[in-house]
Write an enzyme that holds these catalytic residues in place. Sequence first.
Site, short mmCIF file in Angstrom:
data_model
loop_
_atom_site.label_atom_id
_atom_site.label_comp_id
_atom_site.label_asym_id
_atom_site.label_seq_id
_atom_site.Cartn_x
_atom_site.Cartn_y
_atom_site.Cartn_z
N GLY A 3 -9.12 61.29 44.06
CA GLY A 3 -8.87 61.95 42.80
C GLY A 3 -9.93 62.99 42.52
CB CYS B 65 -17.90 59.80 40.24
SG CYS B 65 -17.45 61.43 39.63
CG LEU B 66 -15.36 62.77 45.20
CD1 LEU B 66 -14.19 63.73 45.38
CD2 LEU B 66 -15.93 62.36 46.55
CG HIS C 296 -14.31 63.60 35.80
ND1 HIS C 296 -15.68 63.83 35.83
CD2 HIS C 296 -14.06 62.74 36.81
CE1 HIS C 296 -16.22 63.12 36.80
NE2 HIS C 296 -15.25 62.46 37.41
CD GLN D 87 -14.79 65.15 39.77
OE1 GLN D 87 -13.61 64.85 39.71
NE2 GLN D 87 -15.67 64.45 40.46
CG HIS E 286 -12.78 57.98 37.21
ND1 HIS E 286 -13.84 57.16 37.54
CD2 HIS E 286 -13.14 59.23 37.64
CE1 HIS E 286 -14.80 57.89 38.12
NE2 HIS E 286 -14.39 59.15 38.20
CD GLU E 287 -10.36 61.94 38.87
OE1 GLU E 287 -10.84 61.26 39.79
OE2 GLU E 287 -10.88 63.00 38.47
#
Length: 215
Positions: A86, A138-139, A184, A91, A180-181
């Site tokens: 994701g 998380c990335l 963001h 990001q 989660h996304e």
Amino acid sequence: MVNGRLIFVVNACAGFVVKGALTGGRAALTPASRRLKSPAMAIREIIILPDKQLRLVSKPIAKVTAEVRRLADGMLETMYAAPGIGLAAIQVAQPLRLITMDLAKRDEDGESKPRPRVFINPEILSSSEETSVYEEGCLSIPEYYEEVERPAQVRLRFTDLDGKVHEEDAEGLFATCIQHEIDHLNGVLFVDYLSKLKRDRVLKKFAKAAKRAAE
């Protein structure tokens, strides 16, 4: 999601193995390592904590344009390359309400067929009282994982790349990933759900790393 863990990449989070809900068990998520069979798109740089852009509230997308589609394609390429399951547009330093995701599972040969999804202007319409706990990462906060409790089911509304509006029920990993996304997009990170002690430790760790990198 990254390196076999729940990294939302959403990465976001991005592929991962997550610890099951409090009800027990483990859920395997395929590392989304296989690229799409489309022409190679530009892989974008993923911004990392403590970059202040991660705290921006992303803007709604008024119209699905060719530029939006190109951004989605580039985000998918970036997500697969990370690898992750994701990714939110912020990001890659684009403060727009756009999410890419691929929760494809591996087949018997250990391979996975890409099942990319794009969510434009996603919003949670309702959430269950029942909760579940997954180990998230998380990335944009690489190599850091902690268990987070969230609603186990949500009702989602979003627009697709054809400009069509959909409503969909999400549960399990999908529910966790989309929450989660969407966080963001609102400038919220999964570490914000942790205790103050754990949150302060990770923020301090990444602040120090950024300082060393700048020297």
